[in-house]
Write an enzyme that holds these catalytic residues in place. Structure first.
Site, mmCIF file in Angstrom:
data_model
loop_
_atom_site.group_PDB
_atom_site.id
_atom_site.type_symbol
_atom_site.label_atom_id
_atom_site.label_comp_id
_atom_site.label_asym_id
_atom_site.label_seq_id
_atom_site.Cartn_x
_atom_site.Cartn_y
_atom_site.Cartn_z
ATOM 1 N N SER A 157 1.120 3.521 -3.327
ATOM 2 C CA SER A 157 0.528 4.536 -4.210
ATOM 3 C C SER A 157 -0.846 4.986 -3.724
ATOM 4 C CB SER A 157 0.372 3.977 -5.624
ATOM 5 O OG SER A 157 1.584 3.473 -6.089
ATOM 6 N N GLY B 43 0.825 -1.208 0.000
ATOM 7 C CA GLY B 43 0.000 0.000 0.000
ATOM 8 C C GLY B 43 0.852 1.247 0.000
ATOM 9 N N GLU C 3 12.320 -4.455 -4.803
ATOM 10 C CA GLU C 3 11.186 -4.497 -5.738
ATOM 11 C C GLU C 3 11.644 -4.310 -7.184
ATOM 12 O OE1 GLU C 3 7.858 -1.995 -4.694
ATOM 13 O OE2 GLU C 3 6.954 -2.224 -6.671
ATOM 14 N N SER D 247 7.831 4.537 -12.628
ATOM 15 C CA SER D 247 7.821 4.661 -14.087
ATOM 16 C C SER D 247 9.240 4.886 -14.620
ATOM 17 C CB SER D 247 6.905 5.817 -14.509
ATOM 18 O OG SER D 247 7.540 7.030 -14.197
ATOM 19 N N ASN D 248 9.416 4.639 -15.921
ATOM 20 C CA ASN D 248 10.757 4.743 -16.500
ATOM 21 C C ASN D 248 11.327 6.152 -16.420
ATOM 22 O OD1 ASN D 248 10.250 2.095 -17.068
ATOM 23 N ND2 ASN D 248 11.241 2.153 -19.067
ATOM 24 N N GLU D 249 10.439 7.153 -16.519
ATOM 25 C CA GLU D 249 10.951 8.534 -16.416
ATOM 26 C C GLU D 249 11.562 8.756 -15.032
ATOM 27 O OE1 GLU D 249 7.909 7.722 -17.564
ATOM 28 O OE2 GLU D 249 8.215 8.223 -19.675
HETATM 29 C C1 LIG Z 1 0.363 -3.225 -12.972
HETATM 30 C C2 LIG Z 1 0.602 -2.255 -11.849
HETATM 31 C C3 LIG Z 1 0.678 -2.738 -10.549
HETATM 32 C C4 LIG Z 1 0.894 -1.845 -9.486
HETATM 33 N N1 LIG Z 1 0.928 -2.351 -8.198
HETATM 34 C C5 LIG Z 1 1.089 -1.493 -7.174
HETATM 35 C C6 LIG Z 1 1.037 -1.976 -5.828
HETATM 36 O O1 LIG Z 1 0.876 -3.171 -5.573
HETATM 37 N N2 LIG Z 1 1.166 -1.098 -4.807
HETATM 38 C C7 LIG Z 1 1.352 0.233 -5.039
HETATM 39 O O2 LIG Z 1 1.492 0.978 -4.071
HETATM 40 N N3 LIG Z 1 1.371 0.740 -6.304
HETATM 41 C C8 LIG Z 1 1.238 -0.086 -7.374
HETATM 42 N N4 LIG Z 1 1.249 0.397 -8.653
HETATM 43 C C9 LIG Z 1 1.335 1.845 -8.865
HETATM 44 C C10 LIG Z 1 2.645 2.301 -9.480
HETATM 45 O O3 LIG Z 1 3.687 2.271 -8.533
HETATM 46 C C11 LIG Z 1 2.386 3.718 -10.034
HETATM 47 O O4 LIG Z 1 1.494 3.573 -11.113
HETATM 48 C C12 LIG Z 1 3.637 4.394 -10.519
HETATM 49 O O5 LIG Z 1 4.513 4.673 -9.441
HETATM 50 C C13 LIG Z 1 3.306 5.708 -11.256
HETATM 51 O O6 LIG Z 1 2.463 6.512 -10.479
HETATM 52 P P1 LIG Z 1 1.098 7.106 -11.078
HETATM 53 O O7 LIG Z 1 0.329 5.971 -11.692
HETATM 54 O O8 LIG Z 1 0.419 7.878 -10.007
HETATM 55 O O9 LIG Z 1 1.534 8.046 -12.271
HETATM 56 P P2 LIG Z 1 2.007 9.563 -12.134
HETATM 57 O O10 LIG Z 1 2.964 9.714 -11.013
HETATM 58 O O11 LIG Z 1 0.799 10.434 -12.152
HETATM 59 O O12 LIG Z 1 2.788 9.733 -13.507
HETATM 60 C C14 LIG Z 1 2.126 9.871 -14.765
HETATM 61 C C15 LIG Z 1 3.191 10.024 -15.847
HETATM 62 O O13 LIG Z 1 3.968 11.218 -15.583
HETATM 63 C C16 LIG Z 1 5.343 10.905 -15.510
HETATM 64 N N5 LIG Z 1 5.989 11.687 -14.451
HETATM 65 C C17 LIG Z 1 5.519 11.905 -13.185
HETATM 66 N N6 LIG Z 1 6.404 12.655 -12.477
HETATM 67 C C18 LIG Z 1 7.443 12.913 -13.316
HETATM 68 C C19 LIG Z 1 8.687 13.628 -13.164
HETATM 69 N N7 LIG Z 1 9.006 14.213 -12.012
HETATM 70 N N8 LIG Z 1 9.518 13.684 -14.247
HETATM 71 C C20 LIG Z 1 9.202 13.057 -15.409
HETATM 72 N N9 LIG Z 1 8.041 12.368 -15.608
HETATM 73 C C21 LIG Z 1 7.179 12.301 -14.585
HETATM 74 C C22 LIG Z 1 5.409 9.428 -15.151
HETATM 75 O O14 LIG Z 1 6.613 8.836 -15.610
HETATM 76 C C23 LIG Z 1 4.201 8.859 -15.862
HETATM 77 O O15 LIG Z 1 4.519 8.569 -17.216
HETATM 78 C C24 LIG Z 1 1.041 -0.457 -9.739
HETATM 79 C C25 LIG Z 1 0.965 0.012 -11.053
HETATM 80 C C26 LIG Z 1 0.746 -0.870 -12.087
HETATM 81 C C27 LIG Z 1 0.665 -0.313 -13.496
#
Ligand SMILES: Cc1cc2nc3c(=O)[nH]c(=O)nc-3n(C[C@H](O)[C@H](O)[C@H](O)COP(=O)(O)OP(=O)(O)OC[C@H]3O[C@@H](n4cnc5c(N)ncnc54)[C@H](O)[C@@H]3O)c2cc1C
Length: 384
Positions: free
Chosen positions: A135, A133, A251, A369-371
């Site tokens: 995100s 838990g 992780e 994310s990769n960024e």
């Molecule tokens: C299949 C899957 C399983 C998951 N399982 C879990 C889980 O079990 N527990 C958990 O806690 N979370 C989980 N997650 C969540 C995951 O960790 C987040 O989706 C991830 O960290 C990105 O956060 P966000 O989705 O809020 O995207 P955002 O943070 O809103 O980002 C959106 C886009 O903006 C880009 N971005 C954001 N900030 C920046 C920056 N500073 N510079 C450049 N680019 C930026 C990102 O790269 C992305 O492309 C899971 C996600 C997926 C897809």
């Protein structure tokens, strides 16, 4: 000052090769008995508690844990071998994956004696699933801005907030929650703490989030003034950020960050073996295999660093960035060159391709994310 990322080559021992043979023959037996069919991304999405228990009985879960806690005193590299074989086979390992990969090391390092005794032997037996838990709706990449709060009340902690994308919370026995206990979001990295909350629990609602293919892998988890016991706190109050960062190294560093689509690659190679798929297909298969081999060497080097207690965060971020792009490239290449139509739940290559296409948008997002990973690498290299 700039620095470099050091990934020295690493060779596995002869004992590791014997272990690999054991795991392969176990998996061959399971396949023959029809207990599973190879699936892409099975480490995240295919949970089979009975399969996990069989692995646990063989000593292939909690391998690096001390025997005092039900573990097997084996090395991180031996664990790497087992992990690799399970992923290559597309085995149904999601029931224990998170618990084994990151919660076992985290509880061993930060947990109280009671928490170690309660969770670690059950994890090693393959009987304890964990959810993460971290995100929240407004805190993904910017994890330090979590708004979930934990307030000390008589006899425990009261947790209020919403977690999202929580993989496997619907079957997990416990969830580790990152919450703010002190200060304000402006404090950023200080004042965060981790809690282990057993599931199901009063005041905790788990709502499914369905993926594009209608499947249920992750959830929204709502804590509505849920009261948990005093000793649910994991590690030190206020040290949650430091603990989570260490957990993320586990992780992000494993072979699952480049092997999610290896079952597809193997099935395609098998198809090409029996027919003339054309020069382009053979060339691309060769290219992908060479990349897989390079990634494997890098991942092995990260596992060796973890085993030796060297901080692998930057190298792990690099391998995950390259690895998750590789996973997507496998899907695109097979889609382009295999000459088949993807079909959900279809046989062999058709079904694997459909599944991989539907899962591939997640590869470069989950676990950071990769960024964000590239920022970690750039900062680590001293780039401003
Ligand atoms: C299949 C899957 C399983 C998951 N399982 C879990 C889980 O079990 N527990 C958990 O806690 N979370 C989980 N997650 C969540 C995951 O960790 C987040 O989706 C991830 O960290 C990105 O956060 P966000 O989705 O809020 O995207 P955002 O943070 O809103 O980002 C959106 C886009 O903006 C880009 N971005 C954001 N900030 C920046 C920056 N500073 N510079 C450049 N680019 C930026 C990102 O790269 C992305 O492309 C899971 C996600 C997926 C897809």
């Amino acid at each position: 000052m700039t620095t470099t990322i050091h990934l020295p080559p690493h060779r596995l021992s002869a004992a590791s090769q014997r272990l690999r043979d054991d795991v392969r023959s176990f998996l061959d037996g399971e396949l023959e008995a029809g207990t599973f069919v190879p699936r892409c991304d099975a480490w995240m999405s295919v949970a089979d508690p009975a399969f996990s228990r069989r692995l646990g009985a063989r000593g292939w879960i909690g391998m690096t844990l001390p025997s005092a806690y039900g573990g097997h005193d084996r090395s991180a590299l031996e664990r790497f071998v087992v992990t690799e074989e399970l992923l290559a086979a597309g085995a149904p390992v999601a029931a224990h994956w998170i618990a084994d990969r990151q919660m076992a090391p985290s509880i061993l390092r930060h947990g109280s004696q009671a928490q170690r005794e309660r969770y670690l032997p059950a994890i090693a037996r393959g009987e304890c699933s964990f959810a993460i838990g971290m995100s929240e709706p407004d805190a993904g990449s910017d994890l330090a801005s979590v708004r979930t709060r934990a307030r000390q009340v008589e006899g425990g902690w009261e947790i209020t907030g919403t977690k999202v994308w929580t993989t496997g919370a619907h079957f997990a026995h416990a969830i580790v929650v990152l919450a703010r206990t002190d200060g304000s979001p402006a404090d950023r990295h200080s004042g965060l703490s981790q809690f282990i909350v057993d599931l199901p629990a009063p005041g905790v609602e788990i709502r499914p989030i369905r993926t594009i293919d209608g499947e249920h892998h992750f959830n929204e988890v709502i804590f509505d003034a849920a009261v948990v016991a005093e000793d649910s706190l994991l590690g030190e109050r206020g040290a949650g950020w430091r603990q989570v960062t260490a957990e993320l190294a586990h992780e992000r560093s494993g072979p699952e960050r480049y092997m999610s689509t290896v079952p597809l690659l193997r099935a395609w190679a098998e198809q090409l073996r029996g027919q003339d798929g054309g020069a382009a297909a053979e060339r691309e298969l060769g290219r992908l295999t060479a990349r897989a081999w390079t990634l494997r060497q890098m991942s092995l080097s990260v596992a060796a660093a973890l085993a030796e207690g060297r901080p692998p965060e930057i190298a792990a971020a690099l391998v995950k960035d390259l690895g998750s792009r590789f996973e997507g490239d496998v899907v695109e290449t097979v889609r382009r060159l295999a000459g088949i139509e993807p079909r959900k739940n279809g046989p062999g290559l058709e079904g694997l391709l459909a599944e991989a296409i539907l899962h591939s948008p997640a590869f470069t997002l989950r676990g950071g994310s990769n960024e964000i990973l590239r920022s970690v690498v750039a900062r680590g290299l001293g780039v401003r």
